[in-house]
Design a protein around this motif. Structure first.
Motif, PDB file in Angstrom:
ATOM      1  N   VAL A 191     -26.098  36.029 -13.591  1.00 52.05           N
ATOM      2  CA  VAL A 191     -25.328  34.852 -13.963  1.00 52.05           C
ATOM      3  C   VAL A 191     -25.995  33.622 -13.366  1.00 52.05           C
ATOM      4  CG1 VAL A 191     -23.132  36.049 -14.218  1.00 52.05           C
ATOM      5  CG2 VAL A 191     -23.766  35.127 -12.007  1.00 52.05           C
ATOM      6  N   GLU A 192     -25.740  32.478 -13.960  1.00 54.12           N
ATOM      7  CA  GLU A 192     -26.326  31.226 -13.497  1.00 54.12           C
ATOM      8  C   GLU A 192     -25.202  30.245 -13.185  1.00 54.12           C
ATOM      9  OE1 GLU A 192     -29.796  28.099 -14.910  1.00 54.12           O
ATOM     10  OE2 GLU A 192     -29.328  29.860 -16.117  1.00 54.12           O
ATOM     11  N   HIS A 193     -25.275  29.643 -11.989  1.00 53.18           N
ATOM     12  CA  HIS A 193     -24.255  28.688 -11.539  1.00 53.18           C
ATOM     13  C   HIS A 193     -24.930  27.467 -10.928  1.00 53.18           C
ATOM     14  CE1 HIS A 193     -20.721  31.253 -12.018  1.00 53.18           C
ATOM     15  NE2 HIS A 193     -21.385  32.249 -11.455  1.00 53.18           N
ATOM     16  N   GLU A 194     -24.167  26.399 -10.803  1.00 48.72           N
ATOM     17  CA  GLU A 194     -24.630  25.228 -10.065  1.00 48.72           C
ATOM     18  C   GLU A 194     -24.753  25.585  -8.590  1.00 48.72           C
ATOM     19  OE1 GLU A 194     -25.370  22.016 -11.067  1.00 48.72           O
ATOM     20  OE2 GLU A 194     -25.200  22.712 -13.140  1.00 48.72           O
ATOM     21  N   ASP A 195     -25.791  25.112  -7.948  1.00 53.29           N
ATOM     22  CA  ASP A 195     -26.028  25.398  -6.532  1.00 53.29           C
ATOM     23  C   ASP A 195     -25.189  24.451  -5.674  1.00 53.29           C
ATOM     24  OD1 ASP A 195     -26.998  26.417  -4.216  1.00 53.29           O
ATOM     25  OD2 ASP A 195     -28.996  25.546  -4.398  1.00 53.29           O
ATOM     26  N   THR A 196     -24.058  24.967  -5.166  1.00 54.45           N
ATOM     27  CA  THR A 196     -23.166  24.176  -4.313  1.00 54.45           C
ATOM     28  C   THR A 196     -22.952  24.904  -2.994  1.00 54.45           C
ATOM     29  OG1 THR A 196     -21.207  25.258  -5.220  1.00 54.45           O
ATOM     30  CG2 THR A 196     -21.949  23.254  -6.332  1.00 54.45           C
ATOM     31  N   PRO A 197     -22.491  24.207  -1.970  1.00 49.53           N
ATOM     32  CA  PRO A 197     -22.218  24.871  -0.687  1.00 49.53           C
ATOM     33  C   PRO A 197     -21.172  25.982  -0.791  1.00 49.53           C
ATOM     34  CG  PRO A 197     -22.328  22.510  -0.374  1.00 49.53           C
ATOM     35  CD  PRO A 197     -22.369  22.758  -1.860  1.00 49.53           C
ATOM     36  N   SER A 198     -20.156  25.801  -1.632  1.00 43.76           N
ATOM     37  CA  SER A 198     -19.133  26.845  -1.777  1.00 43.76           C
ATOM     38  C   SER A 198     -19.718  28.089  -2.443  1.00 43.76           C
ATOM     39  CB  SER A 198     -17.935  26.327  -2.567  1.00 43.76           C
ATOM     40  OG  SER A 198     -18.322  25.948  -3.863  1.00 43.76           O
ATOM     41  N   LEU A 199     -20.600  27.894  -3.399  1.00 39.95           N
ATOM     42  CA  LEU A 199     -21.256  29.034  -4.032  1.00 39.95           C
ATOM     43  C   LEU A 199     -22.158  29.758  -3.042  1.00 39.95           C
ATOM     44  CD1 LEU A 199     -21.722  30.442  -6.839  1.00 39.95           C
ATOM     45  CD2 LEU A 199     -23.848  29.166  -6.864  1.00 39.95           C
ATOM     46  N   ARG A 200     -22.859  29.020  -2.212  1.00 40.08           N
ATOM     47  CA  ARG A 200     -23.708  29.635  -1.189  1.00 40.08           C
ATOM     48  C   ARG A 200     -22.865  30.482  -0.221  1.00 40.08           C
ATOM     49  NH1 ARG A 200     -29.366  29.733  -1.483  1.00 40.08           N
ATOM     50  NH2 ARG A 200     -29.935  28.055  -2.906  1.00 40.08           N
ATOM     51  N   GLY A 201     -21.672  30.017   0.094  1.00 47.40           N
ATOM     52  CA  GLY A 201     -20.779  30.786   0.958  1.00 47.40           C
ATOM     53  C   GLY A 201     -20.334  32.079   0.300  1.00 47.40           C
ATOM     54  N   MET A 202     -20.076  32.029  -1.000  1.00 50.74           N
ATOM     55  CA  MET A 202     -19.694  33.234  -1.729  1.00 50.74           C
ATOM     56  C   MET A 202     -20.848  34.234  -1.752  1.00 50.74           C
ATOM     57  SD  MET A 202     -17.679  31.418  -4.861  1.00 50.74           S
ATOM     58  CE  MET A 202     -17.196  32.883  -5.741  1.00 50.74           C
ATOM     59  N   ILE A 203     -22.057  33.743  -1.942  1.00 53.78           N
ATOM     60  CA  ILE A 203     -23.236  34.618  -1.938  1.00 53.78           C
ATOM     61  C   ILE A 203     -23.420  35.236  -0.563  1.00 53.78           C
ATOM     62  CG2 ILE A 203     -25.748  34.654  -2.146  1.00 53.78           C
ATOM     63  CD1 ILE A 203     -25.424  32.448  -4.290  1.00 53.78           C
ATOM     64  N   ARG A 204     -23.213  34.453   0.479  1.00 56.82           N
ATOM     65  CA  ARG A 204     -23.366  34.967   1.842  1.00 56.82           C
ATOM     66  C   ARG A 204     -22.355  36.074   2.133  1.00 56.82           C
ATOM     67  NH1 ARG A 204     -22.459  30.471   4.600  1.00 56.82           N
ATOM     68  NH2 ARG A 204     -24.462  29.647   3.941  1.00 56.82           N
ATOM     69  N   LYS A 205     -21.175  35.969   1.547  1.00 54.73           N
ATOM     70  CA  LYS A 205     -20.134  36.975   1.775  1.00 54.73           C
ATOM     71  C   LYS A 205     -20.501  38.327   1.173  1.00 54.73           C
ATOM     72  CE  LYS A 205     -15.234  37.627   1.657  1.00 54.73           C
ATOM     73  NZ  LYS A 205     -14.007  36.885   1.811  1.00 54.73           N
ATOM     74  N   VAL A 206     -21.205  38.314   0.048  1.00 52.97           N
ATOM     75  CA  VAL A 206     -21.575  39.559  -0.632  1.00 52.97           C
ATOM     76  C   VAL A 206     -23.105  39.717  -0.703  1.00 52.97           C
ATOM     77  CG1 VAL A 206     -19.456  39.773  -1.956  1.00 52.97           C
ATOM     78  CG2 VAL A 206     -21.348  38.451  -2.885  1.00 52.97           C
ATOM     79  N   HIS A 207     -23.803  39.229   0.299  1.00 52.79           N
ATOM     80  CA  HIS A 207     -25.263  39.216   0.290  1.00 52.79           C
ATOM     81  C   HIS A 207     -25.871  40.610   0.157  1.00 52.79           C
ATOM     82  CE1 HIS A 207     -25.899  40.704   4.421  1.00 52.79           C
ATOM     83  NE2 HIS A 207     -24.722  40.143   4.640  1.00 52.79           N
ATOM     84  N   HIS A 208     -25.152  41.635   0.584  1.00 52.44           N
ATOM     85  CA  HIS A 208     -25.665  43.002   0.499  1.00 52.44           C
ATOM     86  C   HIS A 208     -25.487  43.607  -0.895  1.00 52.44           C
ATOM     87  CE1 HIS A 208     -21.432  43.053   1.545  1.00 52.44           C
ATOM     88  NE2 HIS A 208     -21.351  44.286   1.094  1.00 52.44           N
ATOM     89  N   LEU A 209     -24.751  42.933  -1.769  1.00 57.61           N
ATOM     90  CA  LEU A 209     -24.512  43.428  -3.123  1.00 57.61           C
ATOM     91  C   LEU A 209     -25.257  42.632  -4.194  1.00 57.61           C
ATOM     92  CD1 LEU A 209     -20.627  43.902  -2.891  1.00 57.61           C
ATOM     93  CD2 LEU A 209     -22.388  45.618  -2.545  1.00 57.61           C
ATOM     94  N   VAL A 210     -25.725  41.440  -3.838  1.00 53.77           N
ATOM     95  CA  VAL A 210     -26.373  40.574  -4.817  1.00 53.77           C
ATOM     96  C   VAL A 210     -27.750  40.138  -4.337  1.00 53.77           C
ATOM     97  CG1 VAL A 210     -24.180  39.674  -5.695  1.00 53.77           C
ATOM     98  CG2 VAL A 210     -25.375  38.441  -3.899  1.00 53.77           C
ATOM     99  N   LYS A 211     -28.504  39.578  -5.281  1.00 49.17           N
ATOM    100  CA  LYS A 211     -29.838  39.060  -4.978  1.00 49.17           C
ATOM    101  C   LYS A 211     -29.974  37.724  -5.708  1.00 49.17           C
ATOM    102  CE  LYS A 211     -34.668  40.297  -5.740  1.00 49.17           C
ATOM    103  NZ  LYS A 211     -35.553  41.317  -6.332  1.00 49.17           N
ATOM    104  N   VAL A 212     -30.548  36.731  -5.034  1.00 44.43           N
ATOM    105  CA  VAL A 212     -30.793  35.445  -5.667  1.00 44.43           C
ATOM    106  C   VAL A 212     -32.127  35.538  -6.389  1.00 44.43           C
ATOM    107  CG1 VAL A 212     -31.167  32.986  -5.298  1.00 44.43           C
ATOM    108  CG2 VAL A 212     -29.467  34.213  -3.930  1.00 44.43           C
ATOM    109  N   VAL A 213     -32.103  35.309  -7.706  1.00 45.07           N
ATOM    110  CA  VAL A 213     -33.289  35.398  -8.535  1.00 45.07           C
ATOM    111  C   VAL A 213     -33.868  33.995  -8.690  1.00 45.07           C
ATOM    112  CG1 VAL A 213     -34.186  36.085 -10.796  1.00 45.07           C
ATOM    113  CG2 VAL A 213     -32.257  37.314  -9.789  1.00 45.07           C
TER     114      VAL A 213
END
Length: 58
Positions: free
Chosen positions: A35-57
């Motif tokens: 999925v593609e989203h705008e790069d915001t601080p809140s989105l970065r926090g969500m990615i950090r919460k599930v960093h072991h399940l996702v990968k930033v492409v």
């Protein structure tokens, strides 16, 4: 603003409910889905919460 692509690399089965809901909020349902989203601080926090399940492409 810049966009960021997020790819789910591991299953949400067996994960806590808050992490499952975070994946759902990101729009991820299946492994290898991107999925593609705008790069915001809140989105970065969500990615950090599930960093072991996702990968930033890049």
């Amino acid at each position: 603003m810049a966009t960021i692509k997020i790819k789910q690399i591991k299953s949400k089965i067996g994960q806590p409910i808050d992490q499952k809901r975070t994946l759902q909020a990101l729009g991820l349902r299946k492994i290898s889905q991107v999925v593609e989203h705008e790069d915001t601080p809140s989105l970065r926090g969500m990615i950090r919460k599930v960093h072991h399940l996702v990968k930033v492409v890049e």
